[in-house]
Design an enzyme around this catalytic site. Structure first.
Site, PDB file in Angstrom:
ATOM      1  N   ASP A 257      24.679  49.267  36.148  1.00  0.00           N
ATOM      2  CA  ASP A 257      26.072  48.873  36.423  1.00  0.00           C
ATOM      3  C   ASP A 257      26.946  49.957  35.788  1.00  0.00           C
ATOM      4  O   ASP A 257      27.275  49.898  34.611  1.00  0.00           O
ATOM      5  CB  ASP A 257      26.337  47.485  35.818  1.00  0.00           C
ATOM      6  CG  ASP A 257      27.582  46.836  36.398  1.00  0.00           C
ATOM      7  OD1 ASP A 257      28.376  47.547  37.045  1.00  0.00           O
ATOM      8  OD2 ASP A 257      27.761  45.620  36.197  1.00  0.00           O
TER       9      ASP A 257
ATOM     10  N   GLU B 271      29.829  52.030  45.382  1.00  0.00           N
ATOM     11  CA  GLU B 271      31.180  51.527  45.640  1.00  0.00           C
ATOM     12  C   GLU B 271      32.202  52.644  45.466  1.00  0.00           C
ATOM     13  O   GLU B 271      32.317  53.231  44.396  1.00  0.00           O
ATOM     14  CB  GLU B 271      31.461  50.370  44.688  1.00  0.00           C
ATOM     15  CG  GLU B 271      30.358  49.308  44.729  1.00  0.00           C
ATOM     16  CD  GLU B 271      30.477  48.279  43.619  1.00  0.00           C
ATOM     17  OE1 GLU B 271      31.597  47.970  43.203  1.00  0.00           O
ATOM     18  OE2 GLU B 271      29.420  47.792  43.156  1.00  0.00           O
TER      19      GLU B 271
ATOM     20  N   HIS C 261      33.142  47.756  48.085  1.00  0.00           N
ATOM     21  CA  HIS C 261      31.935  47.371  47.330  1.00  0.00           C
ATOM     22  C   HIS C 261      30.735  47.307  48.282  1.00  0.00           C
ATOM     23  O   HIS C 261      30.186  46.227  48.544  1.00  0.00           O
ATOM     24  CB  HIS C 261      32.236  46.001  46.718  1.00  0.00           C
ATOM     25  CG  HIS C 261      31.265  45.471  45.727  1.00  0.00           C
ATOM     26  ND1 HIS C 261      29.909  45.441  45.931  1.00  0.00           N
ATOM     27  CD2 HIS C 261      31.469  44.916  44.512  1.00  0.00           C
ATOM     28  CE1 HIS C 261      29.322  44.879  44.882  1.00  0.00           C
ATOM     29  NE2 HIS C 261      30.252  44.551  44.007  1.00  0.00           N
TER      30      HIS C 261
ATOM     31  N   ARG D 100      39.488  39.524  48.650  1.00  0.00           N
ATOM     32  CA  ARG D 100      38.292  39.104  49.393  1.00  0.00           C
ATOM     33  C   ARG D 100      38.305  37.604  49.717  1.00  0.00           C
ATOM     34  O   ARG D 100      37.449  37.116  50.440  1.00  0.00           O
ATOM     35  CB  ARG D 100      37.007  39.524  48.669  1.00  0.00           C
ATOM     36  CG  ARG D 100      36.799  38.940  47.288  1.00  0.00           C
ATOM     37  CD  ARG D 100      35.500  39.458  46.676  1.00  0.00           C
ATOM     38  NE  ARG D 100      35.325  39.027  45.292  1.00  0.00           N
ATOM     39  CZ  ARG D 100      34.192  39.118  44.626  1.00  0.00           C
ATOM     40  NH1 ARG D 100      33.129  39.638  45.183  1.00  0.00           N
ATOM     41  NH2 ARG D 100      34.110  38.717  43.371  1.00  0.00           N
TER      42      ARG D 100
ATOM     43  N   ARG E 105      28.519  37.263  50.297  1.00  0.00           N
ATOM     44  CA  ARG E 105      27.613  38.079  49.460  1.00  0.00           C
ATOM     45  C   ARG E 105      26.936  39.121  50.350  1.00  0.00           C
ATOM     46  O   ARG E 105      26.022  38.812  51.108  1.00  0.00           O
ATOM     47  CB  ARG E 105      26.588  37.151  48.805  1.00  0.00           C
ATOM     48  CG  ARG E 105      25.542  37.835  47.986  1.00  0.00           C
ATOM     49  CD  ARG E 105      26.051  38.505  46.752  1.00  0.00           C
ATOM     50  NE  ARG E 105      26.440  37.592  45.696  1.00  0.00           N
ATOM     51  CZ  ARG E 105      27.253  37.943  44.680  1.00  0.00           C
ATOM     52  NH1 ARG E 105      27.728  39.169  44.597  1.00  0.00           N
ATOM     53  NH2 ARG E 105      27.571  37.066  43.749  1.00  0.00           N
TER      54      ARG E 105
HETATM   55  C1  BG6 Z   1      29.883  45.170  40.730  1.00  0.00           C
HETATM   56  C2  BG6 Z   1      30.088  45.060  39.246  1.00  0.00           C
HETATM   57  O1  BG6 Z   1      30.887  45.963  41.266  1.00  0.00           O
HETATM   58  O2  BG6 Z   1      29.967  43.859  41.319  1.00  0.00           O
HETATM   59  C3  BG6 Z   1      29.063  44.094  38.666  1.00  0.00           C
HETATM   60  O3  BG6 Z   1      29.985  46.348  38.680  1.00  0.00           O
HETATM   61  C4  BG6 Z   1      29.141  42.731  39.367  1.00  0.00           C
HETATM   62  O4  BG6 Z   1      29.294  43.940  37.269  1.00  0.00           O
HETATM   63  C5  BG6 Z   1      28.979  42.970  40.856  1.00  0.00           C
HETATM   64  O5  BG6 Z   1      28.128  41.881  38.884  1.00  0.00           O
HETATM   65  C6  BG6 Z   1      29.044  41.686  41.709  1.00  0.00           C
HETATM   66  O6  BG6 Z   1      30.241  41.014  41.507  1.00  0.00           O
HETATM   67  P1  BG6 Z   1      30.559  39.667  42.237  1.00  0.00           P
HETATM   68  O7  BG6 Z   1      31.880  39.193  41.669  1.00  0.00           O
HETATM   69  O8  BG6 Z   1      30.658  39.950  43.702  1.00  0.00           O
HETATM   70  O9  BG6 Z   1      29.426  38.727  41.923  1.00  0.00           O
END
Ligand code: BG6
Length: 278
Positions: free
Chosen positions: A196, A253, A153, A83, A59
């Site tokens: 978002d 992103e 991301h 990932r 994360r």
């Molecule tokens: C973003 C999305 O790219 O990633 C969101 O637009 C999403 O909708 C976020 O909640 C996090 O995603 P994840 O799968 O890493 O929890």
């Protein structure tokens, strides 16, 4: 200098450093989770609750969403499988005292073909210097074309969500995925609630202004940009995320998403390139 390091549970990452910068990249997901330039604050946000564990997405940092961005494809997990897969280190090259190149690769395997039945090579090259460059190259090794959507991301570390402005997306249309609406951006972006959005036909330069710094993103091979912050309520329910973490990061992103999907013919490739300077 570089070395392969391990957390106590055996989860491996590469640690690179040169005269101006240092970085840490997990083999799982070719996931850059720390990058800093000497004398400057870390560029990336990393959750203090992040797990470094096989099969669990880190994360923070720069998750690679590939071969799907988002969750529109019901046959695939959100943001694809890259990932969660272990990449090979092909080469670490010290170009000069201030620049290190790291080249990693994910190739198709029995496990990947069970999720996505294509032959491919996904190459990731990190150029670690006083600016950060990431190249994501998808090669189609199959006899038939395939389609990808993808994103770098990036979680940017910020002083506080109230202090930031994002410029460069004015006049772009975006899909507001919270409301399933298409709208036009009128102004530079400030954030005071959950956001978002997938911006369409975006320019190659986007700027993030924070109280303490100015970050510039320059992309090639990407015509969509996602801006995401979960805000309080969603943040408190998300995995490996402290309750108030939404104040400390914003995700911008660099993507190929929605209509900006990429069709790659047999034996052809596509390259997405991001430079972040600050
Ligand atoms: C973003 C999305 O790219 O990633 C969101 O637009 C999403 O909708 C976020 O909640 C996090 O995603 P994840 O799968 O890493 O929890």
């Amino acid at each position: 200098m570089y070395s392969i390091q391990k957390f106590e549970n055996g989860f491996e990452y590469l640690e690179l450093s040169n005269a101006v910068a240092k970085a840490k990249i997990a083999l799982q997901g070719a996931h850059l989770f720390e990058y800093s330039v000497r004398g400057k604050e870390d560029l990336l946000w990393l959750s203090p609750l992040s797990r470094f564990e096989e099969g669990v997405a880190i994360r923070g940092g720069v998750p690679l969403c590939w071969p799907r961005f988002g969750s529109l494809d019901e046959t695939m997990m959100q943001h694809g499988f890259a990932r969660l897969f272990k990449f090979k280190v092909l080469k670490v090259e010290e170009l000069n005292k201030e620049t290190t190149l790291l080249h990693m690769r994910l190739s198709d395997s029995k496990e990947s073909r069970e999720l996505w039945d294509h032959l491919f090579e996904l190459d990731v090259v990190f150029k670690i210097s006083d600016q950060l460059e990431i190249t994501l190259m998808t090669k189609n090794l199959d006899t038939k074309p395939f389609i990808i959507t993808q994103a770098l991301h990036t979680y940017f570390k910020i002083s506080d969500i109230a202090n930031i402005t994002i410029k460069g997306l004015q006049n772009c249309y975006y899909i507001d995925t919270l409301r399933d609406e298409k709208c036009k951006e009128q102004e530079s972006i400030t954030i005071d609630q959950e956001i978002d959005r997938v911006y369409i036909d975006t320019d190659d330069t986007i700027e993030l202004y924070d109280k303490r710094r100015h970050i510039r993103l320059k992309t090639e091979g990407s015509a969509s940009t996602v801006v995401w912050n979960p805000w309080q309520q969603k943040c408190s329910k998300m995995s490996y995320m402290p309750q108030d973490a939404y104040r400390e990061f914003v995700c911008i992103e660099s993507a190929n998403a929605f209509d900006d999907f990429i069709r790659i013919g047999s034996k052809k490739s596509h390259t997405l390139h991001l430079t972040v300077s600050f």
